[in-house]
Scaffold this motif. Sequence first.
Motif, PDB file in Angstrom:
ATOM      1  N   ARG A   1       2.539   1.737  -3.326  1.00  0.00           N
ATOM      2  CA  ARG A   1       1.651   2.286  -4.366  1.00  0.00           C
ATOM      3  C   ARG A   1       1.449   3.786  -4.163  1.00  0.00           C
ATOM      4  N   MET A   2       1.177   4.178  -2.922  1.00  0.00           N
ATOM      5  CA  MET A   2       0.928   5.599  -2.660  1.00  0.00           C
ATOM      6  C   MET A   2       2.144   6.450  -3.016  1.00  0.00           C
TER       7      MET A   2
ATOM      8  N   GLU B   1       2.619   6.590  -6.729  1.00  0.00           N
ATOM      9  CA  GLU B   1       1.621   7.467  -7.376  1.00  0.00           C
ATOM     10  C   GLU B   1       2.002   8.933  -7.207  1.00  0.00           C
TER      11      GLU B   1
ATOM     12  N   LYS C   1       0.838  -1.199   0.000  1.00  0.00           N
ATOM     13  CA  LYS C   1       0.000   0.000   0.000  1.00  0.00           C
ATOM     14  C   LYS C   1       0.878   1.257   0.000  1.00  0.00           C
ATOM     15  N   LYS C   2       1.869   1.261   0.896  1.00  0.00           N
ATOM     16  CA  LYS C   2       2.793   2.397   0.955  1.00  0.00           C
ATOM     17  C   LYS C   2       3.515   2.567  -0.368  1.00  0.00           C
TER      18      LYS C   2
ATOM     19  N   HIS D   1      -3.485  11.560   0.831  1.00  0.00           N
ATOM     20  CA  HIS D   1      -2.892  11.057  -0.405  1.00  0.00           C
ATOM     21  C   HIS D   1      -3.663  11.550  -1.634  1.00  0.00           C
TER      22      HIS D   1
ATOM     23  N   LEU E   1      -2.685  14.109  -4.703  1.00  0.00           N
ATOM     24  CA  LEU E   1      -2.757  13.810  -6.142  1.00  0.00           C
ATOM     25  C   LEU E   1      -3.594  14.873  -6.861  1.00  0.00           C
TER      26      LEU E   1
END
Lengths: 119, 269
Positions: free
Chosen positions: A74-75, A78, A71-72, B79, B83
Motif C-alpha cells: 500500500r505504501m 501510494e 502494508k508495504k 511515508h 506524500l
Amino acid sequence: MTIRPLFAALAVLALAGCAADPAPNEQIRLTEQALEQARAVGANADEVPELKLAEEKFARAKSNMADESYKKARMRAEQAELDARLAEAKVLTLKSQEQLNVLDTRIKRLHKQLREDAQ
Amino acid sequence: MKHSHVLGGLLLVGLSGLYGCAGQRSEVALEQAGASFQKVKEDANVLRAAPKDVIRAGESLARADRLSTYWGSGEDVQHYAYLSQRYSEIAREHSNQVLNEERAAKLELERQRLQLALRESKLLSVQQQGKWLEEQIMAMATTQTDRGLVMTLGDVLFDTGEAELKNSANRVVLKIVQFLQLNPKRVVRIEGYTDSTGGKQENLKLSRDRAQAVADVLVDLGIDEKRIQVEGYGDEYPVDVNATERGRAQNRRVEIVFSDEKGQLGAAR
C-alpha cells in the motif's frame, strides 16, 4: 516463564499485521490509472525521473502484493501514484511553457514585420 | 537466564539505535514537508489553481505529525511526509501550468491583434505601390507543372544574400494567403533555390532560410503552419544556365508548390 511473553509478543504482532492491512486492491488500481495518465500526456521514464521512480515503486508494490506484505504494498503504491501524478503535472507544465515560447516567437516576428512594413 | 538478559539488553540497544536513525530521518522529512506545505499554502496562485492538492498536502502532513509522537513509527512518518511533499509539488506544478495558460491566452489575443494590423499594413502598402507592383506580379508566373501548381517568387523579392522578404513581396504574399484561405484544404511546399555562386553549404542554408522566411510571413498572416512544408535545395534543379547573370537571377528563386483541392501534395524532390 520466559516463553509466555514471547508468545504474547508474537500474537500482538500477528494481530497488528492482520487487523491493519487488508490487500490494497483499490490503491493498486488508482496507481495503475495514474501511471497510464502520465504516459497518456507523453511522459516517459527516460525523460521524467518521477515516472521512472513511480514505475519502480509500483513494480515493488506488486511483488509485495504477491508476498502478501500488504502494508508495504500500500505504501509503495501510494507513493508511486503521487510520483506518477507529479510526472504528469510536470509534462503538462512543460507543454504549456513550450506553447508560450512559440507565441512569444510569433509575436516578436509580427512586431518586427510591422516595423519593417512601416518603413 | 543470564544469557537471555544479555541478549535482551543487546536487542534493546540495537533497536533503539535503529529507531534513533529512523527517527532522525523522519524528523528531517517532516520538516521538509512542512516547509514545502507552508510555501504552497501562502501562495495565492497555488491555492487558486490546485486547492485540493494543497488540502491533501496539509492532511498528509498532519498525519505524519500525529504519528511522529508514537514510538517506532519512523517509517510511517516518512511515508506521510513524502506524500505531503509530493502533493505540495503537484500543487505547485498545476499552478505553474495554469499561470502559463492564462499568459498564453493573453498572448494569443495580442498575436491576433498584431496579425490584423500586419494584414492592414500590407494591404495599405500594396495600394500605395500600385502600378509598378502589378507588373512585378505579372512577371511571376504561376505554372502547372508535373509537380502541381507552382508559383515562382523571383530574386527581386529578396536582398542579395539575405533571407528577409522585401516589402515589394507583400502583394504576392497576400495573394497566396487569400488563395489558401479560399482553399482551406490545400497545403503548400515552399522550396528555396540559389544559383551556383558560393559554397554548397551556404547555398543550402540560404535557400532554406528564404523558403522559411516566406513560410513565416504566411503563418504571421494567419495560415496554419501545419499546412506549410519548407525545403531548401541550394543550387540544385537550376531552371537556367549559371554562366550568365540573367541565368543566375532566374535560378535564385523561391517556388511555392500548391497541393490539389484535397490537400494531396506531390512528393518532395
